[in-house]
Write a protein that holds these residues in place. Structure first.
Motif, PDB file in Angstrom:
ATOM      1  N   VAL A   1       0.845  -1.192   0.000  1.00  0.00           N
ATOM      2  CA  VAL A   1       0.000   0.000   0.000  1.00  0.00           C
ATOM      3  C   VAL A   1       0.881   1.241   0.000  1.00  0.00           C
ATOM      4  O   VAL A   1       1.659   1.463   0.940  1.00  0.00           O
ATOM      5  CB  VAL A   1      -0.955   0.015   1.205  1.00  0.00           C
ATOM      6  N   LEU A   2       0.759   2.020  -1.058  1.00  0.00           N
ATOM      7  CA  LEU A   2       1.420   3.313  -1.133  1.00  0.00           C
ATOM      8  C   LEU A   2       0.501   4.318  -0.469  1.00  0.00           C
ATOM      9  O   LEU A   2      -0.522   4.719  -1.024  1.00  0.00           O
ATOM     10  CB  LEU A   2       1.686   3.677  -2.599  1.00  0.00           C
ATOM     11  N   ALA A   3       0.867   4.700   0.757  1.00  0.00           N
ATOM     12  CA  ALA A   3      -0.016   5.537   1.571  1.00  0.00           C
ATOM     13  C   ALA A   3      -0.016   6.985   1.131  1.00  0.00           C
ATOM     14  O   ALA A   3      -0.936   7.733   1.481  1.00  0.00           O
ATOM     15  CB  ALA A   3       0.391   5.447   3.036  1.00  0.00           C
ATOM     16  N   SER A   4       1.009   7.403   0.374  1.00  0.00           N
ATOM     17  CA  SER A   4       1.183   8.826   0.057  1.00  0.00           C
ATOM     18  C   SER A   4       1.075   9.599   1.373  1.00  0.00           C
ATOM     19  O   SER A   4       1.623   9.187   2.387  1.00  0.00           O
ATOM     20  CB  SER A   4       0.167   9.280  -0.986  1.00  0.00           C
ATOM     21  N   ASP A   5       0.322  10.697   1.391  1.00  0.00           N
ATOM     22  CA  ASP A   5       0.262  11.508   2.602  1.00  0.00           C
ATOM     23  C   ASP A   5      -0.812  11.051   3.584  1.00  0.00           C
ATOM     24  O   ASP A   5      -1.116  11.754   4.546  1.00  0.00           O
ATOM     25  CB  ASP A   5       0.070  12.982   2.240  1.00  0.00           C
ATOM     26  N   GLY A   6      -1.357   9.858   3.345  1.00  0.00           N
ATOM     27  CA  GLY A   6      -2.132   9.228   4.409  1.00  0.00           C
ATOM     28  C   GLY A   6      -1.244   8.964   5.611  1.00  0.00           C
ATOM     29  O   GLY A   6      -1.717   8.924   6.751  1.00  0.00           O
ATOM     30  N   ILE A   7       0.051   8.776   5.351  1.00  0.00           N
ATOM     31  CA  ILE A   7       1.074   8.670   6.401  1.00  0.00           C
ATOM     32  C   ILE A   7       2.321   9.361   5.877  1.00  0.00           C
ATOM     33  O   ILE A   7       2.959   8.862   4.948  1.00  0.00           O
ATOM     34  CB  ILE A   7       1.420   7.201   6.731  1.00  0.00           C
ATOM     35  N   HIS A   8       2.687  10.494   6.418  1.00  0.00           N
ATOM     36  CA  HIS A   8       3.918  11.156   5.981  1.00  0.00           C
ATOM     37  C   HIS A   8       5.158  10.394   6.438  1.00  0.00           C
ATOM     38  O   HIS A   8       6.087  10.168   5.664  1.00  0.00           O
ATOM     39  CB  HIS A   8       3.983  12.585   6.537  1.00  0.00           C
ATOM     40  N   LEU A   9       5.179  10.041   7.731  1.00  0.00           N
ATOM     41  CA  LEU A   9       6.317   9.387   8.358  1.00  0.00           C
ATOM     42  C   LEU A   9       5.839   8.142   9.087  1.00  0.00           C
ATOM     43  O   LEU A   9       4.697   8.082   9.557  1.00  0.00           O
ATOM     44  CB  LEU A   9       6.987  10.336   9.363  1.00  0.00           C
ATOM     45  N   TYR A  10       6.706   7.147   9.227  1.00  0.00           N
ATOM     46  CA  TYR A  10       6.337   5.959  10.000  1.00  0.00           C
ATOM     47  C   TYR A  10       5.804   6.344  11.375  1.00  0.00           C
ATOM     48  O   TYR A  10       4.870   5.733  11.895  1.00  0.00           O
ATOM     49  CB  TYR A  10       7.546   5.037  10.158  1.00  0.00           C
ATOM     50  N   GLU A  11       6.393   7.373  11.965  1.00  0.00           N
ATOM     51  CA  GLU A  11       6.018   7.783  13.316  1.00  0.00           C
ATOM     52  C   GLU A  11       4.556   8.212  13.416  1.00  0.00           C
ATOM     53  O   GLU A  11       3.936   8.071  14.478  1.00  0.00           O
ATOM     54  CB  GLU A  11       6.935   8.928  13.774  1.00  0.00           C
ATOM     55  N   HIS A  12       3.995   8.719  12.312  1.00  0.00           N
ATOM     56  CA  HIS A  12       2.604   9.161  12.360  1.00  0.00           C
ATOM     57  C   HIS A  12       1.663   8.013  12.717  1.00  0.00           C
ATOM     58  O   HIS A  12       0.837   8.139  13.631  1.00  0.00           O
ATOM     59  CB  HIS A  12       2.193   9.797  11.029  1.00  0.00           C
ATOM     60  N   PHE A  13       1.768   6.896  12.010  1.00  0.00           N
ATOM     61  CA  PHE A  13       0.810   5.831  12.313  1.00  0.00           C
ATOM     62  C   PHE A  13       1.287   4.925  13.445  1.00  0.00           C
ATOM     63  O   PHE A  13       0.475   4.271  14.093  1.00  0.00           O
ATOM     64  CB  PHE A  13       0.422   5.052  11.055  1.00  0.00           C
ATOM     65  N   GLU A  14       2.584   4.908  13.742  1.00  0.00           N
ATOM     66  CA  GLU A  14       3.061   4.128  14.883  1.00  0.00           C
ATOM     67  C   GLU A  14       2.620   4.748  16.202  1.00  0.00           C
ATOM     68  O   GLU A  14       2.405   4.038  17.191  1.00  0.00           O
ATOM     69  CB  GLU A  14       4.583   4.024  14.833  1.00  0.00           C
ATOM     70  N   GLN A  15       2.479   6.091  16.236  1.00  0.00           N
ATOM     71  CA  GLN A  15       2.133   6.780  17.483  1.00  0.00           C
ATOM     72  C   GLN A  15       0.846   7.607  17.368  1.00  0.00           C
ATOM     73  O   GLN A  15       0.565   8.434  18.229  1.00  0.00           O
ATOM     74  CB  GLN A  15       3.299   7.674  17.913  1.00  0.00           C
ATOM     75  N   ASN A  16       0.069   7.379  16.312  1.00  0.00           N
ATOM     76  CA  ASN A  16      -1.201   8.088  16.102  1.00  0.00           C
ATOM     77  C   ASN A  16      -1.020   9.607  16.119  1.00  0.00           C
ATOM     78  O   ASN A  16      -1.820  10.334  16.719  1.00  0.00           O
ATOM     79  CB  ASN A  16      -2.249   7.679  17.133  1.00  0.00           C
ATOM     80  N   LYS A  17       0.023  10.065  15.476  1.00  0.00           N
ATOM     81  CA  LYS A  17       0.249  11.499  15.343  1.00  0.00           C
ATOM     82  C   LYS A  17      -0.304  11.982  14.000  1.00  0.00           C
ATOM     83  O   LYS A  17      -0.506  11.193  13.081  1.00  0.00           O
ATOM     84  CB  LYS A  17       1.740  11.809  15.440  1.00  0.00           C
ATOM     85  N   VAL A  18      -0.546  13.294  13.917  1.00  0.00           N
ATOM     86  CA  VAL A  18      -1.171  13.865  12.719  1.00  0.00           C
ATOM     87  C   VAL A  18      -0.306  14.994  12.184  1.00  0.00           C
ATOM     88  O   VAL A  18       0.206  15.825  12.947  1.00  0.00           O
ATOM     89  CB  VAL A  18      -2.593  14.396  13.030  1.00  0.00           C
ATOM     90  N   PHE A  19      -0.145  15.025  10.865  1.00  0.00           N
ATOM     91  CA  PHE A  19       0.606  16.086  10.193  1.00  0.00           C
ATOM     92  C   PHE A  19      -0.186  17.398  10.284  1.00  0.00           C
ATOM     93  O   PHE A  19      -1.413  17.399  10.181  1.00  0.00           O
ATOM     94  CB  PHE A  19       0.820  15.692   8.732  1.00  0.00           C
ATOM     95  N   PRO A  20       0.489  18.542  10.486  1.00  0.00           N
ATOM     96  CA  PRO A  20      -0.228  19.799  10.718  1.00  0.00           C
ATOM     97  C   PRO A  20      -1.126  20.260   9.574  1.00  0.00           C
ATOM     98  O   PRO A  20      -2.159  20.883   9.829  1.00  0.00           O
ATOM     99  CB  PRO A  20       0.901  20.810  10.966  1.00  0.00           C
ATOM    100  N   ILE A  21      -0.740  20.017   8.324  1.00  0.00           N
ATOM    101  CA  ILE A  21      -1.611  20.384   7.207  1.00  0.00           C
ATOM    102  C   ILE A  21      -2.626  19.265   7.030  1.00  0.00           C
ATOM    103  O   ILE A  21      -2.337  18.209   6.466  1.00  0.00           O
ATOM    104  CB  ILE A  21      -0.811  20.618   5.915  1.00  0.00           C
ATOM    105  N   THR A  22      -3.821  19.479   7.538  1.00  0.00           N
ATOM    106  CA  THR A  22      -4.821  18.419   7.585  1.00  0.00           C
ATOM    107  C   THR A  22      -6.217  19.005   7.432  1.00  0.00           C
ATOM    108  O   THR A  22      -6.596  19.945   8.130  1.00  0.00           O
ATOM    109  CB  THR A  22      -4.725  17.644   8.918  1.00  0.00           C
ATOM    110  N   TYR A  23      -6.968  18.424   6.518  1.00  0.00           N
ATOM    111  CA  TYR A  23      -8.355  18.840   6.311  1.00  0.00           C
ATOM    112  C   TYR A  23      -9.227  18.375   7.464  1.00  0.00           C
ATOM    113  O   TYR A  23     -10.100  19.098   7.946  1.00  0.00           O
ATOM    114  CB  TYR A  23      -8.853  18.269   4.983  1.00  0.00           C
ATOM    115  N   ASN A  24      -8.989  17.148   7.951  1.00  0.00           N
ATOM    116  CA  ASN A  24      -9.807  16.580   9.007  1.00  0.00           C
ATOM    117  C   ASN A  24      -8.947  15.618   9.827  1.00  0.00           C
ATOM    118  O   ASN A  24      -8.618  14.523   9.373  1.00  0.00           O
ATOM    119  CB  ASN A  24     -11.005  15.841   8.394  1.00  0.00           C
ATOM    120  N   ALA A  25      -8.571  16.035  11.036  1.00  0.00           N
ATOM    121  CA  ALA A  25      -7.643  15.238  11.850  1.00  0.00           C
ATOM    122  C   ALA A  25      -8.247  13.897  12.261  1.00  0.00           C
ATOM    123  O   ALA A  25      -7.556  12.879  12.293  1.00  0.00           O
ATOM    124  CB  ALA A  25      -7.226  16.032  13.087  1.00  0.00           C
ATOM    125  N   GLU A  26      -9.531  13.882  12.588  1.00  0.00           N
ATOM    126  CA  GLU A  26     -10.187  12.626  12.966  1.00  0.00           C
ATOM    127  C   GLU A  26     -10.149  11.632  11.807  1.00  0.00           C
ATOM    128  O   GLU A  26      -9.875  10.443  11.990  1.00  0.00           O
ATOM    129  CB  GLU A  26     -11.631  12.898  13.388  1.00  0.00           C
TER     130      GLU A  26
END
Length: 265
Positions: free
Chosen positions: A189-214
């Motif tokens: 799965v090529l996540a593109s910006d669904g996940i910028h960095l491994y750390e985002h989905f490993e720690q449930n973090k969100v990138f600041p440029i986001t239409y909907n954080a939830e």
């Protein structure tokens, strides 16, 4: 026609150093964080070449204060994927770093989610903060491809070719889509910006440029459900991709990674 592919990440640009505040909502501005790499992806077999996202050019790099390492058309050609031989281009979303170089693929059909085009051309773009990652010329170029008969729109999950499907994720941009590819090691799965960095989905973090954080957080679960395993998910901007996956050969080491083989971590 074969439905199994080889998959490659091709690094074309870089931005760093970056503080954690630039990579994570509520990130500590004093805490150093990893830089971002910018990739396009090539999906290929004997029958078809599909490029996922088209990056930005040197003029945009200067405007956005990013560093171009290899212009996208040249990088793809050097990696063995001549732009004029590309059959399809999947645009995961219309941010500037994913939808430029729009004249580089003269024979390709483009693929985009319905709601991403509506988002990028609708009332939300009246707000300066909402349009910060969009460029009018990039969006206009994709509209022109609609009128040239070179665009296929998708609504949620759809097949681009046997073994290649797109899936609406949202979150980072309203119409963000991920790409699932059948490979010899399973579904990558090529996540593109669904996940910028491994750390985002490993720690449930969100990138600041986001239409909907939830929606962004929910997207991590969608991506995990689509992939054969967590190790089959490839983030969109993490320099670690080039560390975890091997280069196809010595000449491409450090800027091209093969993603249809097992990672080393």
């Amino acid at each position: 026609m074969s439905d199994t592919y080889e998959v490659f990440a091709v690094k074309y640009a870089h931005h760093g150093p970056r503080s954690a505040a630039l990579n994570f909502i509520d990130g500590d501005p004093h805490e150093p964080s990893q830089p971002l790499d910018f990739y396009v992806w090539a999906v290929a077999n004997k029958d078809r070449i599909v490029v996922v996202d088209t990056g930005f050019d040197e003029a945009m790099a200067k405007r956005r204060e990013r560093t171009i390492l290899k212009p996208v058309p040249e990088a793809l050609k050097a990696a063995g994927f001549a732009p004029d031989r590309v059959n399809d281009v999947i645009i995961t979303h219309l941010h500037y770093d994913h939808s430029g170089n729009y004249d580089a693929f003269p024979n390709a059909r483009y693929h985009l989610q319905d709601c991403e085009m509506a988002f990028a051309t609708g009332r939300c773009m009246c707000d300066e903060k909402m349009r910060i990652a969009f460029e009018a010329d990039d969006v206009t170029a994709l509209v022109r491809k609609v009128y040239a008969g070179r665009m296929t729109f998708h609504d949620g999950e759809d097949q681009v070719a046997p073994g290649i499907t797109v899936h609406h994720i949202g979150g980072h941009s309203k119409g963000l889509q991920a790409v699932r590819v059948k490979t010899a090691r399973g579904d990558v799965v090529l996540a593109s910006d669904g996940i910028h960095l491994y750390e985002h989905f490993e720690q449930n973090k969100v990138f600041p440029i986001t239409y909907n954080a939830e929606e962004a957080i929910a997207g991590y679960g969608k991506l995990k459900a689509l992939a054969s395993s967590v190790k089959h998910i490839v983030p969109g901007h993490d320099p670690k991709v080039l560390e975890r996956y091997p280069a196809p050969n010595a000449a491409l080491k450090g800027w091209v990674a093969r993603l249809d083989v097992e990672p080393n971590a």
